[in-house]
Design a protein around this motif. Sequence first.
Motif, PDB file in Angstrom:
ATOM      1  N   LEU A 157       0.838  -1.204   0.000  1.00  0.00           N
ATOM      2  CA  LEU A 157       0.000   0.000   0.000  1.00  0.00           C
ATOM      3  C   LEU A 157       0.872   1.254   0.000  1.00  0.00           C
ATOM      4  CD1 LEU A 157      -2.710  -1.088   2.599  1.00  0.00           C
ATOM      5  CD2 LEU A 157      -3.070  -0.718   0.131  1.00  0.00           C
ATOM      6  N   MET A 158       1.942   1.222   0.759  1.00  0.00           N
ATOM      7  CA  MET A 158       2.870   2.363   0.817  1.00  0.00           C
ATOM      8  C   MET A 158       3.482   2.583  -0.569  1.00  0.00           C
ATOM      9  SD  MET A 158       4.224   4.658   2.908  1.00  0.00           S
ATOM     10  CE  MET A 158       4.030   4.074   4.567  1.00  0.00           C
ATOM     11  N   LYS A 159       3.952   1.512  -1.196  1.00  0.00           N
ATOM     12  CA  LYS A 159       4.581   1.632  -2.518  1.00  0.00           C
ATOM     13  C   LYS A 159       3.601   2.129  -3.573  1.00  0.00           C
ATOM     14  CE  LYS A 159       6.283  -2.576  -2.632  1.00  0.00           C
ATOM     15  NZ  LYS A 159       7.013  -3.802  -3.009  1.00  0.00           N
ATOM     16  N   GLN A 160       2.332   1.811  -3.397  1.00  0.00           N
ATOM     17  CA  GLN A 160       1.297   2.255  -4.346  1.00  0.00           C
ATOM     18  C   GLN A 160       0.883   3.707  -4.106  1.00  0.00           C
ATOM     19  OE1 GLN A 160      -1.838  -0.607  -3.701  1.00  0.00           O
ATOM     20  NE2 GLN A 160      -0.533  -2.314  -4.296  1.00  0.00           N
ATOM     21  N   GLY A 161       1.414   4.314  -3.047  1.00  0.00           N
ATOM     22  CA  GLY A 161       1.056   5.694  -2.735  1.00  0.00           C
ATOM     23  C   GLY A 161      -0.236   5.826  -1.950  1.00  0.00           C
ATOM     24  N   ASN A 162      -0.744   4.731  -1.456  1.00  0.00           N
ATOM     25  CA  ASN A 162      -1.962   4.747  -0.653  1.00  0.00           C
ATOM     26  C   ASN A 162      -1.553   4.883   0.815  1.00  0.00           C
ATOM     27  OD1 ASN A 162      -4.498   4.413   0.436  1.00  0.00           O
ATOM     28  ND2 ASN A 162      -5.049   2.745  -0.970  1.00  0.00           N
ATOM     29  N   TYR A 163      -1.043   6.072   1.148  1.00  0.00           N
ATOM     30  CA  TYR A 163      -0.388   6.290   2.432  1.00  0.00           C
ATOM     31  C   TYR A 163      -1.325   6.156   3.626  1.00  0.00           C
ATOM     32  CZ  TYR A 163       3.238   7.896  -0.667  1.00  0.00           C
ATOM     33  OH  TYR A 163       4.166   7.963  -1.666  1.00  0.00           O
ATOM     34  N   GLU A 164      -2.524   6.675   3.520  1.00  0.00           N
ATOM     35  CA  GLU A 164      -3.437   6.598   4.664  1.00  0.00           C
ATOM     36  C   GLU A 164      -3.791   5.151   5.002  1.00  0.00           C
ATOM     37  OE1 GLU A 164      -6.662   9.305   3.931  1.00  0.00           O
ATOM     38  OE2 GLU A 164      -5.317  11.033   4.005  1.00  0.00           O
ATOM     39  N   ARG A 165      -4.080   4.351   3.984  1.00  0.00           N
ATOM     40  CA  ARG A 165      -4.379   2.935   4.235  1.00  0.00           C
ATOM     41  C   ARG A 165      -3.139   2.199   4.728  1.00  0.00           C
ATOM     42  NH1 ARG A 165      -6.886  -0.104  -0.422  1.00  0.00           N
ATOM     43  NH2 ARG A 165      -6.858  -1.768   1.122  1.00  0.00           N
ATOM     44  N   ALA A 166      -1.978   2.544   4.189  1.00  0.00           N
ATOM     45  CA  ALA A 166      -0.736   1.908   4.625  1.00  0.00           C
ATOM     46  C   ALA A 166      -0.468   2.213   6.090  1.00  0.00           C
ATOM     47  CB  ALA A 166       0.433   2.368   3.763  1.00  0.00           C
ATOM     48  N   ILE A 167      -0.633   3.477   6.472  1.00  0.00           N
ATOM     49  CA  ILE A 167      -0.418   3.866   7.873  1.00  0.00           C
ATOM     50  C   ILE A 167      -1.358   3.076   8.775  1.00  0.00           C
ATOM     51  CG2 ILE A 167      -0.714   5.760   9.526  1.00  0.00           C
ATOM     52  CD1 ILE A 167       0.198   7.640   7.170  1.00  0.00           C
ATOM     53  N   LYS A 168      -2.621   3.003   8.382  1.00  0.00           N
ATOM     54  CA  LYS A 168      -3.599   2.254   9.182  1.00  0.00           C
ATOM     55  C   LYS A 168      -3.194   0.781   9.294  1.00  0.00           C
ATOM     56  CE  LYS A 168      -8.484   1.217   9.589  1.00  0.00           C
ATOM     57  NZ  LYS A 168      -9.816   1.289   9.008  1.00  0.00           N
ATOM     58  N   ALA A 181       5.681   6.503  10.392  1.00  0.00           N
ATOM     59  CA  ALA A 181       6.280   7.836  10.427  1.00  0.00           C
ATOM     60  C   ALA A 181       6.498   8.371   9.015  1.00  0.00           C
ATOM     61  CB  ALA A 181       7.601   7.791  11.199  1.00  0.00           C
ATOM     62  N   GLU A 182       7.033   7.551   8.147  1.00  0.00           N
ATOM     63  CA  GLU A 182       7.311   7.982   6.776  1.00  0.00           C
ATOM     64  C   GLU A 182       6.022   8.368   6.047  1.00  0.00           C
ATOM     65  OE1 GLU A 182       9.629   8.944   3.479  1.00  0.00           O
ATOM     66  OE2 GLU A 182      10.262   8.510   5.523  1.00  0.00           O
ATOM     67  N   GLY A 183       4.972   7.591   6.246  1.00  0.00           N
ATOM     68  CA  GLY A 183       3.690   7.907   5.618  1.00  0.00           C
ATOM     69  C   GLY A 183       3.146   9.244   6.073  1.00  0.00           C
ATOM     70  N   THR A 184       3.251   9.519   7.360  1.00  0.00           N
ATOM     71  CA  THR A 184       2.763  10.804   7.865  1.00  0.00           C
ATOM     72  C   THR A 184       3.631  11.953   7.344  1.00  0.00           C
ATOM     73  OG1 THR A 184       3.978  10.571   9.952  1.00  0.00           O
ATOM     74  CG2 THR A 184       1.687   9.842   9.943  1.00  0.00           C
ATOM     75  N   TYR A 185       4.917  11.688   7.159  1.00  0.00           N
ATOM     76  CA  TYR A 185       5.825  12.700   6.600  1.00  0.00           C
ATOM     77  C   TYR A 185       5.443  13.021   5.148  1.00  0.00           C
ATOM     78  CZ  TYR A 185      10.150  14.874   4.949  1.00  0.00           C
ATOM     79  OH  TYR A 185      11.068  15.731   4.400  1.00  0.00           O
ATOM     80  N   VAL A 186       5.228  11.981   4.362  1.00  0.00           N
ATOM     81  CA  VAL A 186       4.866  12.180   2.958  1.00  0.00           C
ATOM     82  C   VAL A 186       3.539  12.929   2.844  1.00  0.00           C
ATOM     83  CG1 VAL A 186       4.214  10.964   0.830  1.00  0.00           C
ATOM     84  CG2 VAL A 186       6.189  10.200   2.133  1.00  0.00           C
ATOM     85  N   LEU A 231       6.948  13.850  13.285  1.00  0.00           N
ATOM     86  CA  LEU A 231       7.993  14.026  14.293  1.00  0.00           C
ATOM     87  C   LEU A 231       7.757  13.078  15.468  1.00  0.00           C
ATOM     88  CD1 LEU A 231      10.477  15.561  15.303  1.00  0.00           C
ATOM     89  CD2 LEU A 231       8.917  17.294  16.228  1.00  0.00           C
ATOM     90  N   GLU A 232       6.524  13.000  15.910  1.00  0.00           N
ATOM     91  CA  GLU A 232       6.169  12.097  17.005  1.00  0.00           C
ATOM     92  C   GLU A 232       6.454  10.642  16.631  1.00  0.00           C
ATOM     93  OE1 GLU A 232       1.960  10.858  18.956  1.00  0.00           O
ATOM     94  OE2 GLU A 232       2.299  13.021  18.735  1.00  0.00           O
ATOM     95  N   GLU A 233       6.083  10.267  15.426  1.00  0.00           N
ATOM     96  CA  GLU A 233       6.248   8.872  14.989  1.00  0.00           C
ATOM     97  C   GLU A 233       7.719   8.509  14.765  1.00  0.00           C
ATOM     98  OE1 GLU A 233       3.884   6.899  15.374  1.00  0.00           O
ATOM     99  OE2 GLU A 233       2.073   8.100  15.203  1.00  0.00           O
ATOM    100  N   VAL A 255      13.876  13.118  11.400  1.00  0.00           N
ATOM    101  CA  VAL A 255      13.585  14.099  12.447  1.00  0.00           C
ATOM    102  C   VAL A 255      14.170  15.446  12.021  1.00  0.00           C
ATOM    103  CG1 VAL A 255      14.186  14.804  14.812  1.00  0.00           C
ATOM    104  CG2 VAL A 255      13.314  12.500  14.381  1.00  0.00           C
ATOM    105  N   GLY A 256      15.371  15.422  11.490  1.00  0.00           N
ATOM    106  CA  GLY A 256      15.979  16.656  10.994  1.00  0.00           C
ATOM    107  C   GLY A 256      15.184  17.267   9.853  1.00  0.00           C
ATOM    108  N   TYR A 257      14.749  16.439   8.906  1.00  0.00           N
ATOM    109  CA  TYR A 257      13.956  16.942   7.792  1.00  0.00           C
ATOM    110  C   TYR A 257      12.647  17.567   8.290  1.00  0.00           C
ATOM    111  CZ  TYR A 257      16.806  14.370   4.307  1.00  0.00           C
ATOM    112  OH  TYR A 257      17.816  13.906   3.503  1.00  0.00           O
ATOM    113  N   VAL A 258      12.004  16.900   9.242  1.00  0.00           N
ATOM    114  CA  VAL A 258      10.744  17.408   9.784  1.00  0.00           C
ATOM    115  C   VAL A 258      10.973  18.749  10.481  1.00  0.00           C
ATOM    116  CG1 VAL A 258       8.939  17.010  11.508  1.00  0.00           C
ATOM    117  CG2 VAL A 258       9.628  15.151   9.994  1.00  0.00           C
TER     118      VAL A 258
END
Length: 168
Positions: free
Chosen positions: A53-64, A87-92, A100-102, A123-126
């Motif tokens: 799901l992450m690779k497909q760009g479906n970040y919300e479903r991937a995070i869940k 964390a990466e999904g929330t960043y994207v 940052l929290e994740e 964390v630095g990027y965020v």
Amino acid sequence: LFAEQWNQKNDSVYSAISTVVVNHKDTVFFESILPKAPPSAVQQQEYEAAFDLMKQGNYERAIKSFRTFVAKYPDSTLVDNAQYWIAEGTYVLRNYRLALEEFTKVLALYPHSPKASDALLKVGYVQYELGAYDKARSAFNNVGARYPNTTASKLAAARLEKMKKEGK
């Protein structure tokens, strides 16, 4: 019966010695110091489905899906990776405060994870995205100090150079 009681007793001892306390900002976490068993086939399938799901760009479903994985399999050898991908999904998705929290959870709960260097870099990027340039600089410097000669440290050095050119 004796063997069963002996095994139960030794499982308790094993559990007692298999964790160490990691103190992070007045919060106590436990981290295993003994090797974990490889993930089960079901764990591997669920992790890969979330990663797809992450690779497909479906970040919300991937995070869940990764959140479900973390809750369902907290002792899995894949749990640190799952937390990183949350964390990466929330960043994207540009939810920087949550990202940052994740990412901080990755560092606090799994400090010896292969994903720790990337989590600290993120964390630095965020912090950069949030305009907290001093905190970003600190994170990038920590990446170089803690994880020298890694891709993460090279990326951190490049971002530090960019910040210097930008006057930040």
